[in-house]
Design a protein around this motif. Structure first.
Motif, PDB file in Angstrom:
ATOM      1  N   TYR A   1       3.201  12.704  -7.085  1.00  0.00           N
ATOM      2  CA  TYR A   1       2.627  12.123  -5.858  1.00  0.00           C
ATOM      3  C   TYR A   1       2.195  10.675  -6.112  1.00  0.00           C
ATOM      4  O   TYR A   1       2.245   9.832  -5.233  1.00  0.00           O
ATOM      5  CB  TYR A   1       1.441  12.977  -5.363  1.00  0.00           C
ATOM      6  N   VAL A   2       1.759  10.370  -7.331  1.00  0.00           N
ATOM      7  CA  VAL A   2       1.396   8.983  -7.662  1.00  0.00           C
ATOM      8  C   VAL A   2       2.657   8.122  -7.668  1.00  0.00           C
ATOM      9  O   VAL A   2       2.669   7.000  -7.160  1.00  0.00           O
ATOM     10  CB  VAL A   2       0.662   8.905  -9.018  1.00  0.00           C
ATOM     11  N   GLU A   3       3.731   8.671  -8.212  1.00  0.00           N
ATOM     12  CA  GLU A   3       4.992   7.914  -8.248  1.00  0.00           C
ATOM     13  C   GLU A   3       5.460   7.593  -6.823  1.00  0.00           C
ATOM     14  O   GLU A   3       5.864   6.467  -6.519  1.00  0.00           O
ATOM     15  CB  GLU A   3       6.078   8.708  -8.985  1.00  0.00           C
ATOM     16  N   PHE A   4       5.379   8.594  -5.934  1.00  0.00           N
ATOM     17  CA  PHE A   4       5.827   8.367  -4.550  1.00  0.00           C
ATOM     18  C   PHE A   4       4.980   7.280  -3.887  1.00  0.00           C
ATOM     19  O   PHE A   4       5.495   6.410  -3.190  1.00  0.00           O
ATOM     20  CB  PHE A   4       5.738   9.673  -3.747  1.00  0.00           C
ATOM     21  N   ALA A   5       3.657   7.371  -4.092  1.00  0.00           N
ATOM     22  CA  ALA A   5       2.759   6.377  -3.496  1.00  0.00           C
ATOM     23  C   ALA A   5       3.050   4.994  -4.071  1.00  0.00           C
ATOM     24  O   ALA A   5       3.082   3.992  -3.348  1.00  0.00           O
ATOM     25  CB  ALA A   5       1.306   6.771  -3.754  1.00  0.00           C
ATOM     26  N   ALA A   6       3.283   4.949  -5.381  1.00  0.00           N
ATOM     27  CA  ALA A   6       3.555   3.665  -6.038  1.00  0.00           C
ATOM     28  C   ALA A   6       4.869   3.073  -5.535  1.00  0.00           C
ATOM     29  O   ALA A   6       4.956   1.870  -5.259  1.00  0.00           O
ATOM     30  CB  ALA A   6       3.603   3.863  -7.554  1.00  0.00           C
ATOM     31  N   ARG A   7       5.882   3.908  -5.403  1.00  0.00           N
ATOM     32  CA  ARG A   7       7.179   3.404  -4.937  1.00  0.00           C
ATOM     33  C   ARG A   7       7.056   2.789  -3.540  1.00  0.00           C
ATOM     34  O   ARG A   7       7.693   1.776  -3.227  1.00  0.00           O
ATOM     35  CB  ARG A   7       8.225   4.520  -4.948  1.00  0.00           C
ATOM     36  N   MET A   8       6.239   3.431  -2.706  1.00  0.00           N
ATOM     37  CA  MET A   8       6.014   2.887  -1.351  1.00  0.00           C
ATOM     38  C   MET A   8       5.360   1.505  -1.441  1.00  0.00           C
ATOM     39  O   MET A   8       5.781   0.544  -0.783  1.00  0.00           O
ATOM     40  CB  MET A   8       5.127   3.874  -0.577  1.00  0.00           C
ATOM     41  N   ALA A   9       4.315   1.428  -2.269  1.00  0.00           N
ATOM     42  CA  ALA A   9       3.599   0.147  -2.402  1.00  0.00           C
ATOM     43  C   ALA A   9       4.495  -0.921  -3.037  1.00  0.00           C
ATOM     44  O   ALA A   9       4.486  -2.085  -2.625  1.00  0.00           O
ATOM     45  CB  ALA A   9       2.338   0.348  -3.230  1.00  0.00           C
ATOM     46  N   TYR A  10       5.275  -0.525  -4.045  1.00  0.00           N
ATOM     47  CA  TYR A  10       6.158  -1.490  -4.717  1.00  0.00           C
ATOM     48  C   TYR A  10       7.216  -2.020  -3.750  1.00  0.00           C
ATOM     49  O   TYR A  10       7.545  -3.197  -3.750  1.00  0.00           O
ATOM     50  CB  TYR A  10       6.844  -0.842  -5.925  1.00  0.00           C
ATOM     51  N   LYS A  11       7.749  -1.115  -2.947  1.00  0.00           N
ATOM     52  CA  LYS A  11       8.787  -1.532  -2.001  1.00  0.00           C
ATOM     53  C   LYS A  11       8.217  -2.565  -1.036  1.00  0.00           C
ATOM     54  O   LYS A  11       8.840  -3.582  -0.739  1.00  0.00           O
ATOM     55  CB  LYS A  11       9.300  -0.305  -1.239  1.00  0.00           C
ATOM     56  N   MET A  12       7.001  -2.282  -0.575  1.00  0.00           N
ATOM     57  CA  MET A  12       6.359  -3.195   0.363  1.00  0.00           C
ATOM     58  C   MET A  12       6.075  -4.542  -0.301  1.00  0.00           C
ATOM     59  O   MET A  12       6.210  -5.596   0.319  1.00  0.00           O
ATOM     60  CB  MET A  12       5.055  -2.559   0.851  1.00  0.00           C
TER      61      MET A  12
ATOM     62  N   VAL B   1       0.852  -1.191   0.000  1.00  0.00           N
ATOM     63  CA  VAL B   1       0.000   0.000   0.000  1.00  0.00           C
ATOM     64  C   VAL B   1       0.888   1.243   0.000  1.00  0.00           C
ATOM     65  O   VAL B   1       2.013   1.207   0.482  1.00  0.00           O
ATOM     66  CB  VAL B   1      -0.939   0.061   1.232  1.00  0.00           C
ATOM     67  N   GLY B   2       0.376   2.308  -0.553  1.00  0.00           N
ATOM     68  CA  GLY B   2       1.136   3.557  -0.531  1.00  0.00           C
ATOM     69  C   GLY B   2       0.216   4.730  -0.748  1.00  0.00           C
ATOM     70  O   GLY B   2      -0.789   4.608  -1.464  1.00  0.00           O
ATOM     71  N   TRP B   3       0.528   5.837  -0.096  1.00  0.00           N
ATOM     72  CA  TRP B   3      -0.255   7.054  -0.348  1.00  0.00           C
ATOM     73  C   TRP B   3       0.598   8.292  -0.105  1.00  0.00           C
ATOM     74  O   TRP B   3       1.520   8.275   0.707  1.00  0.00           O
ATOM     75  CB  TRP B   3      -1.534   7.088   0.472  1.00  0.00           C
ATOM     76  N   THR B   4       0.309   9.319  -0.850  1.00  0.00           N
ATOM     77  CA  THR B   4       1.086  10.566  -0.775  1.00  0.00           C
ATOM     78  C   THR B   4       0.170  11.748  -1.044  1.00  0.00           C
ATOM     79  O   THR B   4      -0.705  11.676  -1.904  1.00  0.00           O
ATOM     80  CB  THR B   4       2.206  10.562  -1.835  1.00  0.00           C
ATOM     81  N   LEU B   5       0.403  12.813  -0.314  1.00  0.00           N
ATOM     82  CA  LEU B   5      -0.324  14.052  -0.561  1.00  0.00           C
ATOM     83  C   LEU B   5       0.703  15.130  -0.908  1.00  0.00           C
ATOM     84  O   LEU B   5       1.613  15.389  -0.125  1.00  0.00           O
ATOM     85  CB  LEU B   5      -1.093  14.452   0.705  1.00  0.00           C
ATOM     86  N   ASP B   6       0.572  15.705  -2.086  1.00  0.00           N
ATOM     87  CA  ASP B   6       1.478  16.785  -2.481  1.00  0.00           C
ATOM     88  C   ASP B   6       1.061  18.075  -1.771  1.00  0.00           C
ATOM     89  O   ASP B   6       0.012  18.126  -1.121  1.00  0.00           O
ATOM     90  CB  ASP B   6       1.430  16.971  -4.007  1.00  0.00           C
ATOM     91  N   ASN B   7       1.856  19.131  -1.929  1.00  0.00           N
ATOM     92  CA  ASN B   7       1.496  20.376  -1.254  1.00  0.00           C
ATOM     93  C   ASN B   7       0.225  20.965  -1.865  1.00  0.00           C
ATOM     94  O   ASN B   7      -0.225  20.557  -2.935  1.00  0.00           O
ATOM     95  CB  ASN B   7       2.661  21.371  -1.267  1.00  0.00           C
ATOM     96  N   THR B   8      -0.323  21.960  -1.181  1.00  0.00           N
ATOM     97  CA  THR B   8      -1.622  22.493  -1.579  1.00  0.00           C
ATOM     98  C   THR B   8      -1.530  23.378  -2.821  1.00  0.00           C
ATOM     99  O   THR B   8      -2.509  23.551  -3.538  1.00  0.00           O
ATOM    100  CB  THR B   8      -2.213  23.304  -0.399  1.00  0.00           C
ATOM    101  N   GLU B   9      -0.357  23.933  -3.066  1.00  0.00           N
ATOM    102  CA  GLU B   9      -0.241  24.971  -4.104  1.00  0.00           C
ATOM    103  C   GLU B   9      -0.079  24.353  -5.487  1.00  0.00           C
ATOM    104  O   GLU B   9       1.024  24.251  -6.011  1.00  0.00           O
ATOM    105  CB  GLU B   9       0.930  25.907  -3.772  1.00  0.00           C
ATOM    106  N   TRP B  10      -1.184  23.933  -6.065  1.00  0.00           N
ATOM    107  CA  TRP B  10      -1.137  23.250  -7.367  1.00  0.00           C
ATOM    108  C   TRP B  10      -0.576  24.114  -8.493  1.00  0.00           C
ATOM    109  O   TRP B  10       0.042  23.582  -9.422  1.00  0.00           O
ATOM    110  CB  TRP B  10      -2.525  22.713  -7.723  1.00  0.00           C
ATOM    111  N   PRO B  11      -0.736  25.465  -8.482  1.00  0.00           N
ATOM    112  CA  PRO B  11      -0.189  26.220  -9.629  1.00  0.00           C
ATOM    113  C   PRO B  11       1.338  26.160  -9.710  1.00  0.00           C
ATOM    114  O   PRO B  11       1.910  26.453 -10.754  1.00  0.00           O
ATOM    115  CB  PRO B  11      -0.659  27.661  -9.363  1.00  0.00           C
ATOM    116  N   GLY B  12       1.975  25.748  -8.610  1.00  0.00           N
ATOM    117  CA  GLY B  12       3.438  25.694  -8.619  1.00  0.00           C
ATOM    118  C   GLY B  12       3.995  24.356  -9.047  1.00  0.00           C
ATOM    119  O   GLY B  12       5.201  24.146  -9.017  1.00  0.00           O
TER     120      GLY B  12
END
Lengths: 392, 377
Positions: free
Chosen positions: A263-274, A244-255
């Protein structure tokens, strides 16, 4: 985040249930939640009294028009005189519900968990888009009165511009998913459409057109998750949660770099590692990426490391993501074909993978043998990614 | 289930209004203080997951969790929202740690209630749209009134008894820096007030406050590394919903507290709660709720008798809300449970006791409660 490669406890999914996904269901949100829960319990061979804990997932409260929506849905979800809680990461909530169900069992707090996601968007008048007027930064963004499709149009445009992708290539996602949905008995919008149909549909905010977008829906989904010993008692074919993996990016989407969902990559990497996955493109047999817009499926396939940046459209064209391709993507029909009751749509993706791995997907079953599947959801201000990896 | 350790707490606010900060700035202040208290940890490297407890309608933002990550250090990290009382959020932190995916978790909850113009209308939106909301209740406290009357009849509680609770808690609040509503009030002052809804006067109902609280928890091994012996243990945790449907929940009894406390006591191996705990920090947002909750928690079978005999006073056999509870401090929405936990932590840190009970309720119209067993290692 620390990732426990040697999981404390194995967790299985042993039952799943869904309501029809429709534009307007007559049932109340509580009744929708109960229909899905009841089906999941039935498939698991359990009764409500057997369930230790209930986890509820639902996206913005305003859809159902109920404050403290988790409390309200507790009743329909069977959460009476039990530990009940609701988790929430906007549109990514559906997969987060399954993740929360997983850690309820993996932690040892509960043995048998009912994870329920529900959304009823039809009470919103004139359209659920009105709810999205209140998702913006109240000081910096709200005064501009942005529309949700407006920012996704920016993201889609950026994705197309950065990698030189044509609308025709993106429209193929809508064609594929609506075609797959014809085989899904729960689907709202299965259809045999063509690329031309997408390109000729009404322009909402360029380049987003009507057939690029998933429909507004009501619906519910539920799964039963248990510890290993319980699963072995109730089924010969448990489907295991391996990562399982989950990530929340910062609030400022225009940046942000709108062309890539990091954020999907980070969540996926967590799940893949597990899950011990080192080459996702070789090891994932079937995938359900979140596709409220057709470009988002491509975006997410890249974020999940199943395609290189900007190359998902090429693989799509080659048939890699078709139901008989190397990595079948959204064989359920996805949100574009099945419908998009926000949180329920995410859990529907998990259920779709569960059925594929169990071999009970019926006409949706992918052609080649599958052992490892992945479901993913996305939400908030283009900032939330949730990923779950299942194996049979 | 392994116990988890509280290694840092930080708070900001506890005032009827906080015009100098936005809710995000308030949470940043509380979180910075919590990370400093946790041994100057850096959330960007040291915290494994982040939990925010909030509800869209309180925030005035659809999908309020969008605004959770930045001010707690949770951006591009596993951050999520539990839409519940902060103690429910803490239960999820315990699960993150016990499932093996986190060693250190940060849990945030806040209230910017001063921004809400139509509070009672929002509460009305939490009532069942068909069976309750449609009767258009003129007073959001009416469910508490029904509950109070049934409880009082069942347990022989009088209006004077409720006034004694108010007097006790508002006076106790004078010993806490967080008490905006503490005062040297007398029970007779309460009895002179008009009813908001029978049997509750304005003074029987806790007002609301702005506030933000962040609690950092860790597994015990990590806590020892970070804080040596300067941490507290959550040895039991429980949460439960009776039924959220008014017509099916048990009025006059805090059934949710009974279920939640049984879960927490079992985990903490507490057999005789009355003897086990040195003090109790319990939700008292309505005066009668303190007594009803104490019964549900099995702290007192006859709460009126104990109250009249002074057993719940700070010098009594089992002090209840010795720093004033919500009646003195106000209700900081989802941070309510944490505000009681803060009191509990202060109580232990001041050397007044070693084992305490914390119990929170989500308020009208819910029948959901959460319970913590907190102790010195």
């Amino acid at each position: 985040m620390k990732v426990n490669i040697h999981l404390n406890k194995r967790v299985a999914i042993i039952g799943a249930g869904m309501t029809l996904f429709r534009r307007r269901l007559l049932e109340t949100p509580q009744e929708i939640a109960w229909e899905a829960s009841n089906k999941a319990l039935e498939e698991a061979g359990l009764e409500l009294k057997d369930i230790d804990c209930v986890v509820i997932g639902s996206a913005p409260d305003a859809f159902d028009g109920v404050h403290l929506k988790g409390e309200y849905l507790a009743h329909g979800s069977g959460g009476i005189k039990k530990p009940v809680s609701r988790v929430f990461v906007g549109g990514a909530t559906g997969v987060m519900t399954a993740i929360a169900g997983w850690y309820h069992v993996a932690s040892g707090l509960c043995q048998k968990v009912l994870a329920v996601a529900e959304e009823k968007m039809s009470p919103d008048r004139p359209h659920p888009q009105a709810v999205f007027r209140y998702i913006w930064d109240p000081i910096l963004e709200k005064p501009l009165n942005p529309n949700l499709i407006w920012i996704f149009a920016m993201e889609m445009h950026r994705y197309m511009a950065k990698y030189g992708i044509k609308k025709e290539e993106i429209a193929l996602v809508s064609v594929k998913n609506k075609r797959n949905a014809i085989n899904n008995p729960y689907a709202q919008l299965g259809a045999n459409i063509t690329v031309e149909d997408v390109l000729n549909s009404e322009v909402l905010v360029w380049p987003v057109q009507l057939l690029d977008v998933s429909p507004v829906s009501d619906g519910g989904a539920a799964i039963v998750m248990t510890s290993e010993d319980v699963a072995r008692r109730y089924t010969d074919t448990p489907i295991w949660v391996e990562g399982v993996g989950w990530t929340l990016d910062n609030t400022e989407w225009p940046g942000r770099d709108l062309a890539y969902p990091r954020y999907v990559e980070f969540a996926a990497r967590m799940a893949y590692k597990m899950a011990g996955i080192e080459r996702p493109d070789k090891e994932i047999d079937v995938v359900e990426p979140y596709d409220p817009f057709d470009y988002k499926e491509l975006h997410h396939l890249e974020g999940l490391l199943l395609a290189k940046k900007g190359e998902a459209p090429k693989l799509l064209k080659e048939g890699v993501f078709d139901i008989d391709g190397d990595i079948p993507s959204s064989p359920s029909g996805g949100l574009l074909g099945v419908g998009n009751p926000i949180a329920a749509a995410g859990l529907m993706k998990v259920i779709s993978i569960y059925w594929q791995l169990k071999g009970t997907a019926g006409k949706m079953q992918v052609k080649r043998p599958v052992h490892t599947g992945l479901a993913q959801a996305w939400g908030d201000l283009m900032q939330a990614g949730t990923v779950i990896v299942l194996r049979n | 289930m392994n116990r988890i350790a509280v290694i840092g707490v930080g708070w900001y606010g506890f005032r009827p209004t906080t015009p100098e900060v936005s809710f995000r700035e308030m949470v940043f202040e509380a979180s910075s203080r919590a990370y400093a208290d946790a041994g100057n940890i850096n959330p960007r490297n040291d915290v494994d997951s982040f939990i925010s407890c909030q509800e869209d309608f309180w925030e005035g933002i659809g999908i309020a969790d969008e605004f959770a990550p930045d001010q707690i250090g949770g951006a591009m990290r596993p951050t999520m929202t539990v839409t519940g009382d902060s103690l429910q959020g803490l239960a999820h932190a315990l699960m993150h740690i016990n499932s093996g995916i986190a060693d250190i978790v940060s849990v945030e909850a806040h209230s910017k209630v001063s921004d809400i113009l139509t509070f009672s209308d929002i509460v009305k939106l939490s009532m069942d749209p068909i069976y309750v909301r449609s009767i258009n209740p003129q007073n959001m406290h009416f469910i508490a009134g029904l509950d109070a009357v049934k409880f009082m009849e069942r347990k022989g509680v009088s209006r004077e008894d409720l006034a004694i609770v108010v007097e006790k808690n508002k006076k106790n609040g004078l010993s806490s820096p967080r008490s905006s509503y503490a005062s040297n009030i007398k029970a007779s002052d309460v009895l002179m007030k008009d009813f908001v809804v029978y049997p509750l006067t304005e003074l029987d109902i806790a007002p609301f406050v702005d506030g933000a609280i962040t609690v950092v928890v860790a597994d015990e091994e990590t806590a020892k590394k970070v804080k040596k012996d300067d941490y507290l243990l959550i040895s039991g945790i429980g949460y439960a919903t009776d039924s959220n449907n008014l017509e099916t929940a048990e009025l006059g009894k805090a059934e949710y507290m009974r279920i939640a406390s049984e879960m927490a006591y079992k985990m903490a191996k507490v057999n005789s709660p009355r003897k086990h705990f040195d003090a109790v920090f319990v939700d008292d947002r309505y005066s009668y709720k303190e007594l009803e909750h104490l019964e549900g928690l099995r702290i007192s079978e006859e709460p009126v008798k104990d109250l009249r005999e002074g057993n719940f006073s700070p010098q009594g056999e089992i002090p209840v809300n010795p720093f004033g509870g919500h009646l003195a401090k106000g209700v900081p929405l989802e941070a309510s449970g944490f505000s009681l936990l803060l009191d509990a932590i202060d109580y232990i840190r001041q050397g007044k006791g070693e084992k305490v009970l914390v119990a929170s309720w989500r308020g009208i119209p819910t029948f959901t409660g959460s319970v913590l067993v907190v102790e010195k290692p």
